[in-house]
Design a protein around this motif. Structure first.
Motif, PDB file in Angstrom:
ATOM      1  N   HIS A  85       0.835  -1.210   0.000  1.00 53.11           N
ATOM      2  CA  HIS A  85       0.000   0.000   0.000  1.00 53.11           C
ATOM      3  C   HIS A  85       0.870   1.261   0.000  1.00 53.11           C
ATOM      4  O   HIS A  85       1.701   1.462   0.895  1.00 53.11           O
ATOM      5  CB  HIS A  85      -0.924   0.003   1.220  1.00 53.11           C
ATOM      6  N   TYR A  86       0.648   2.103  -0.988  1.00 54.87           N
ATOM      7  CA  TYR A  86       1.460   3.315  -1.193  1.00 54.87           C
ATOM      8  C   TYR A  86       0.530   4.528  -1.086  1.00 54.87           C
ATOM      9  O   TYR A  86      -0.352   4.726  -1.924  1.00 54.87           O
ATOM     10  CB  TYR A  86       2.083   3.245  -2.583  1.00 54.87           C
ATOM     11  N   TYR A  87       0.741   5.338  -0.044  1.00 55.22           N
ATOM     12  CA  TYR A  87      -0.165   6.462   0.219  1.00 55.22           C
ATOM     13  C   TYR A  87       0.450   7.815  -0.131  1.00 55.22           C
ATOM     14  O   TYR A  87       1.672   7.966  -0.220  1.00 55.22           O
ATOM     15  CB  TYR A  87      -0.600   6.442   1.684  1.00 55.22           C
ATOM     16  N   TYR A  88      -0.436   8.780  -0.309  1.00 53.43           N
ATOM     17  CA  TYR A  88      -0.061  10.169  -0.578  1.00 53.43           C
ATOM     18  C   TYR A  88      -1.141  11.066   0.001  1.00 53.43           C
ATOM     19  O   TYR A  88      -2.250  10.610   0.255  1.00 53.43           O
ATOM     20  CB  TYR A  88       0.113  10.404  -2.090  1.00 53.43           C
ATOM     21  N   PRO A  89      -0.865  12.358   0.263  1.00 57.35           N
ATOM     22  CA  PRO A  89       0.438  13.021   0.144  1.00 57.35           C
ATOM     23  C   PRO A  89       1.243  12.905   1.440  1.00 57.35           C
ATOM     24  O   PRO A  89       0.689  12.642   2.501  1.00 57.35           O
ATOM     25  CB  PRO A  89       0.029  14.485  -0.091  1.00 57.35           C
ATOM     26  N   LYS A 149      -0.559  -0.714  -4.726  1.00 52.10           N
ATOM     27  CA  LYS A 149      -1.902  -0.178  -4.482  1.00 52.10           C
ATOM     28  C   LYS A 149      -1.782   1.280  -4.033  1.00 52.10           C
ATOM     29  O   LYS A 149      -1.458   1.559  -2.879  1.00 52.10           O
ATOM     30  CB  LYS A 149      -2.615  -1.028  -3.433  1.00 52.10           C
ATOM     31  N   LEU A 150      -2.032   2.175  -4.973  1.00 56.49           N
ATOM     32  CA  LEU A 150      -1.861   3.609  -4.758  1.00 56.49           C
ATOM     33  C   LEU A 150      -3.149   4.209  -4.191  1.00 56.49           C
ATOM     34  O   LEU A 150      -4.236   3.967  -4.719  1.00 56.49           O
ATOM     35  CB  LEU A 150      -1.504   4.275  -6.089  1.00 56.49           C
ATOM     36  N   ALA A 151      -3.052   4.982  -3.122  1.00 52.78           N
ATOM     37  CA  ALA A 151      -4.255   5.551  -2.507  1.00 52.78           C
ATOM     38  C   ALA A 151      -3.938   6.857  -1.777  1.00 52.78           C
ATOM     39  O   ALA A 151      -2.815   7.071  -1.314  1.00 52.78           O
ATOM     40  CB  ALA A 151      -4.882   4.558  -1.536  1.00 52.78           C
ATOM     41  N   ARG A 152      -4.948   7.693  -1.696  1.00 51.86           N
ATOM     42  CA  ARG A 152      -4.835   8.955  -0.964  1.00 51.86           C
ATOM     43  C   ARG A 152      -5.185   8.715   0.500  1.00 51.86           C
ATOM     44  O   ARG A 152      -6.071   7.898   0.817  1.00 51.86           O
ATOM     45  CB  ARG A 152      -5.791   9.987  -1.569  1.00 51.86           C
ATOM     46  N   PHE A 153      -4.501   9.416   1.396  1.00 53.84           N
ATOM     47  CA  PHE A 153      -4.821   9.288   2.817  1.00 53.84           C
ATOM     48  C   PHE A 153      -6.282   9.667   3.066  1.00 53.84           C
ATOM     49  O   PHE A 153      -6.780  10.637   2.479  1.00 53.84           O
ATOM     50  CB  PHE A 153      -3.939  10.221   3.648  1.00 53.84           C
ATOM     51  N   VAL A 201      -7.630  11.256   8.557  1.00 55.14           N
ATOM     52  CA  VAL A 201      -6.195  11.199   8.874  1.00 55.14           C
ATOM     53  C   VAL A 201      -5.562  12.561   8.627  1.00 55.14           C
ATOM     54  O   VAL A 201      -4.806  13.079   9.466  1.00 55.14           O
ATOM     55  CB  VAL A 201      -5.485  10.115   8.038  1.00 55.14           C
ATOM     56  N   MET A 202      -5.868  13.163   7.485  1.00 54.65           N
ATOM     57  CA  MET A 202      -5.320  14.480   7.148  1.00 54.65           C
ATOM     58  C   MET A 202      -5.777  15.539   8.155  1.00 54.65           C
ATOM     59  O   MET A 202      -4.976  16.366   8.607  1.00 54.65           O
ATOM     60  CB  MET A 202      -5.743  14.867   5.741  1.00 54.65           C
ATOM     61  N   GLU A 203      -7.040  15.507   8.508  1.00 54.81           N
ATOM     62  CA  GLU A 203      -7.577  16.534   9.416  1.00 54.81           C
ATOM     63  C   GLU A 203      -6.987  16.412  10.813  1.00 54.81           C
ATOM     64  O   GLU A 203      -6.654  17.423  11.445  1.00 54.81           O
ATOM     65  CB  GLU A 203      -9.098  16.439   9.453  1.00 54.81           C
ATOM     66  N   LEU A 204      -6.839  15.188  11.303  1.00 56.49           N
ATOM     67  CA  LEU A 204      -6.239  15.011  12.628  1.00 56.49           C
ATOM     68  C   LEU A 204      -4.770  15.402  12.610  1.00 56.49           C
ATOM     69  O   LEU A 204      -4.277  16.041  13.544  1.00 56.49           O
ATOM     70  CB  LEU A 204      -6.385  13.554  13.087  1.00 56.49           C
ATOM     71  N   ALA A 205      -4.069  15.046  11.543  1.00 52.11           N
ATOM     72  CA  ALA A 205      -2.654  15.409  11.430  1.00 52.11           C
ATOM     73  C   ALA A 205      -2.485  16.929  11.442  1.00 52.11           C
ATOM     74  O   ALA A 205      -1.578  17.464  12.105  1.00 52.11           O
ATOM     75  CB  ALA A 205      -2.070  14.822  10.148  1.00 52.11           C
ATOM     76  N   PHE A 206      -3.349  17.630  10.729  1.00 53.45           N
ATOM     77  CA  PHE A 206      -3.276  19.094  10.697  1.00 53.45           C
ATOM     78  C   PHE A 206      -3.550  19.665  12.084  1.00 53.45           C
ATOM     79  O   PHE A 206      -2.814  20.549  12.560  1.00 53.45           O
ATOM     80  CB  PHE A 206      -4.280  19.646   9.687  1.00 53.45           C
ATOM     81  N   LYS A 207      -4.599  19.181  12.733  1.00 51.05           N
ATOM     82  CA  LYS A 207      -4.959  19.668  14.065  1.00 51.05           C
ATOM     83  C   LYS A 207      -3.815  19.463  15.048  1.00 51.05           C
ATOM     84  O   LYS A 207      -3.435  20.388  15.795  1.00 51.05           O
ATOM     85  CB  LYS A 207      -6.211  18.941  14.551  1.00 51.05           C
ATOM     86  N   GLU A 208      -3.235  18.261  15.055  1.00 49.43           N
ATOM     87  CA  GLU A 208      -2.155  17.969  15.998  1.00 49.43           C
ATOM     88  C   GLU A 208      -0.900  18.781  15.687  1.00 49.43           C
ATOM     89  O   GLU A 208      -0.175  19.191  16.598  1.00 49.43           O
ATOM     90  CB  GLU A 208      -1.836  16.475  15.987  1.00 49.43           C
ATOM     91  N   SER A 209      -0.659  19.032  14.401  1.00 49.63           N
ATOM     92  CA  SER A 209       0.507  19.837  14.012  1.00 49.63           C
ATOM     93  C   SER A 209       0.379  21.259  14.534  1.00 49.63           C
ATOM     94  O   SER A 209       1.321  21.809  15.117  1.00 49.63           O
ATOM     95  CB  SER A 209       0.656  19.847  12.492  1.00 49.63           C
ATOM     96  N   MET A 210      -0.773  21.873  14.338  1.00 48.78           N
ATOM     97  CA  MET A 210      -0.968  23.252  14.778  1.00 48.78           C
ATOM     98  C   MET A 210      -0.888  23.369  16.299  1.00 48.78           C
ATOM     99  O   MET A 210      -0.337  24.342  16.835  1.00 48.78           O
ATOM    100  CB  MET A 210      -2.312  23.780  14.269  1.00 48.78           C
TER     101      MET A 210
END
Length: 360
Positions: A231-235, A296-300, A304-313
């Motif tokens: 499994h290969y994810y982005y971004p 198997k190419l897929a977008r996150f 996952v993206m929203e939690l990562a952004f929240k935790e980063s800020m």
């Protein structure tokens, strides 16, 4: 006209155009430097940038200034190169600054932080904003001066042995992720692992780790990650435009003539452009090969993206409160990022969005 006055007045480009360079170069003392790289030789793109730098230095100095490049482990471990430059064991190293966030989180701002700048924005901040000035002020405390010496462009999010369907799949995930981004992965419930590039495949194959990210298709294909994780994810939200630096020992740099200092500056800039050009040219073909072989190419997932952004800020707010060195650099970068994203939203993003929807 006296030769040195002529050089100061005309500049390097003028000297070369006038054909006076050979006499000036030959008047310089011979210099020998060693660069300790954090990368294996097999990765001709990221390791190769230091070789491009060394080649340019030799050419521009007429062979008087010679630089040798040593792969991770030859002179010192991949993550020991900053200590080597700081202590004067080697004159320079080629590495990603965020590897050294354990010394101070501010190191990460010289490379990439989650949801930071893309590669063009990073270069703009460094050369036309305050980025280079602020990072050099910080690195001076480690007896080093920095030179931008490569960028990979936005990276992929890596290889996973199992599918990531939601944030629940991040919980307990043993994930090899470069440097500072591990702080966010940890806040999301993952278990970050900081492993040098040359050691990732074995750890992933043996199941010591569950997932790993490196850079993108060209390098990932070389490293064979598709053979052990489907499994290969982005971004790669933690690396929108990571910069690789040439760190030079202050004493070694100070001992150079003005002409040699100009050569170091010009050669690092050439290597900086060369690295991203190579990645941009080589990644498309490599991605086709990976998908063609069953990747198997897929977008996150969005959560996952929203939690990562929240935790980063939230992490950045905490660091602003406790680390004044981080705060000084981050706040400047954040203002630059805000204005850059306002601009990119219009011409750049809209053009890209339209073009990538076309069948060419």
């Amino acid at each position: 006209m006296e030769r040195r006055s002529f050089v100061r007045g005309a500049g390097l480009a003028g000297v070369l155009a006038a054909g006076a360079a050979p006499a000036i170069v030959h008047a310089q003392a011979a210099v020998r430097w060693r660069i300790a790289s954090s990368f294996p030789k097999s990765l001709d793109t990221i390791f190769g940038a230091a070789e491009v730098f060394a080649k340019k230095v030799g050419e521009m100095s007429g062979g008087k200034f010679q630089v040798t490049v040593h792969a991770a482990g030859e002179l010192m471990p991949a993550f020991g190169v900053v200590d080597g430059v700081q202590n004067g064991t080697v004159e320079a190293c080629h590495t990603v600054p965020y590897y050294f966030f354990g010394k101070d989180e501010t190191f990460a701002l010289g490379a990439a932080v989650p949801f930071g700048l893309n590669s063009r924005q990073m270069t703009a901040w460094m050369f036309e904003g305050n980025g280079l000035k602020l990072m050099r002020e910080f690195y001076a405390g480690y007896n080093m001066i920095s030179f931008p010496c490569g960028n990979t462009g936005a990276q992929m999010a890596g290889w996973y042995r199992k599918e990531i369907k939601s944030v629940a799949d991040i919980k307990g995930l043993k994930f090899r992720v470069g440097g500072f981004a591990g702080k966010v992965i940890e806040r999301m419930g993952g278990v970050p692992q900081n492993i040098p590039g040359g050691e990732i495949y074995q750890a992933l194959e043996k199941g010591t780790i569950d997932a790993a990210e490196w850079i993108g298709p060209y390098d990932d294909l070389k490293l064979g990650f598709n053979k052990v994780a489907p499994h290969y994810y982005y971004p790669g939200w933690w690396e929108g435009g990571p910069q690789i630096d040439l760190f030079v020992n202050q004493k070694a740099y100070g001992a150079l003539s003005a002409e040699y200092k100009a050569i170091v500056d010009a050669a690092s800039a050439a290597a900086h452009v060369d690295m991203q050009a190579k990645y941009d040219a080589r990644n498309p073909g490599a991605l086709k090969q990976l998908v063609g072989s069953g990747t198997k190419l897929a977008r996150f997932p969005k959560d996952v993206m929203e939690l990562a952004f929240k935790e980063s800020m939230e992490l950045y707010s905490e660091l602003n409160a406790k680390n004044p060195r981080w705060k000084k650099v981050y706040e400047d970068m954040a203002v630059f990022r805000r204005d850059q994203n306002l601009w990119f939203r219009f011409a750049e993003a809209s053009f890209d969005d339209f073009m990538q929807a076309q069948k060419l």
